[in-house]
Design an enzyme around this catalytic site. Structure first.
Site, PDB file in Angstrom:
ATOM      1  N   ASN A  62       0.778  -1.390  -0.010  1.00  0.00           N
ATOM      2  CA  ASN A  62       0.046  -0.001   0.211  1.00  0.00           C
ATOM      3  C   ASN A  62       0.982   1.228   0.093  1.00  0.00           C
ATOM      4  OD1 ASN A  62      -2.345   1.515   0.207  1.00  0.00           O
ATOM      5  ND2 ASN A  62      -3.325   0.090   1.562  1.00  0.00           N
ATOM      6  N   HIS A  87      23.654   2.113  12.161  1.00  0.00           N
ATOM      7  CA  HIS A  87      24.839   2.611  12.167  1.00  0.00           C
ATOM      8  C   HIS A  87      25.757   2.238  13.393  1.00  0.00           C
ATOM      9  CE1 HIS A  87      24.385   5.611   8.877  1.00  0.00           C
ATOM     10  NE2 HIS A  87      23.222   5.404   9.105  1.00  0.00           N
TER      11      HIS A  87
END
Length: 189
Positions: free
Chosen positions: A89, A119
């Site tokens: 969607n 990270h």
């Protein structure tokens, strides 16, 4: 370094250091993804054209049974694998460097975010990226505004409730809810 070298490193789970040639390749590929998603999201596209653009984004054929309602965002694109009879969607965002695999017959709700990179926690290495794939099994329903974090596998027939944050694997046929997502019950009979 080329895309194949980067995909090999990402799929092996190798850290991509912020100052490496592989990091440069990642940024180069990201520019292509931004161009393609810009075209995809820039106005109305016929369903066939949406699939053509997704095939350009992923570098793989997209089955004619796949439906995506734009806007759809990816900052890489080349590590997405889509099965058949998938519905995605509008408003979804895939950070797919670490790999996103979606099995057949899945429903992905509005604004779902799939993340495959972390990270480094050390400030001096913060630009380094640690990839981990997200694997979504067959016949999974992910509700609107859910977030799936790196390294998560969602088992076949599972349901992820709207606004859930999935931080760990989801068993087959489980319904998970909440941030963080936890098993509410099983659909298994």
């Amino acid at each position: 370094m080329e895309l194949a070298d980067l995909l090999e490193a990402l799929n092996a789970g190798h850290t991509i250091t912020g100052d490496s040639p592989l990091h440069e390749v990642m940024h180069r590929v990201s520019q292509d993804a931004l161009r393609i998603t810009g075209e995809l999201n820039g106005g109305y596209q016929e369903p066939e054209r949406v699939r053509e653009l997704l095939a350009q984004l992923t570098g793989k054929p997209v089955d004619e049974s796949v439906t995506v309602f734009p806007p759809f965002y990816s900052d890489f694109g080349k590590n997405i694998s889509l099965g058949e009879r998938i519905f995605i969607n509008s408003g979804c965002k895939f950070q797919d460097q670490g790999g996103v695999v979606i099995g057949d017959d899945c429903l992905i709700g509005h604004n779902v975010v799939i993340v495959t990179l972390n990270h480094d926690l050390m400030p001096s290495r913060r630009a380094d990226m640690h990839p981990a794939p997200v694997v979504i099994g067959r016949n999974v329903w992910i509700g609107a505004n859910a977030t799936i974090l790196p390294g998560v596998t969602i088992g076949d027939d599972a349901v992820v409730a709207a606004a859930s944050v999935v931080t760990k694997d989801v068993p087959e046929s489980a319904i998970v809810v909440g941030p963080p997502a936890r098993v509410l019950r099983s659909l298994a009979t």
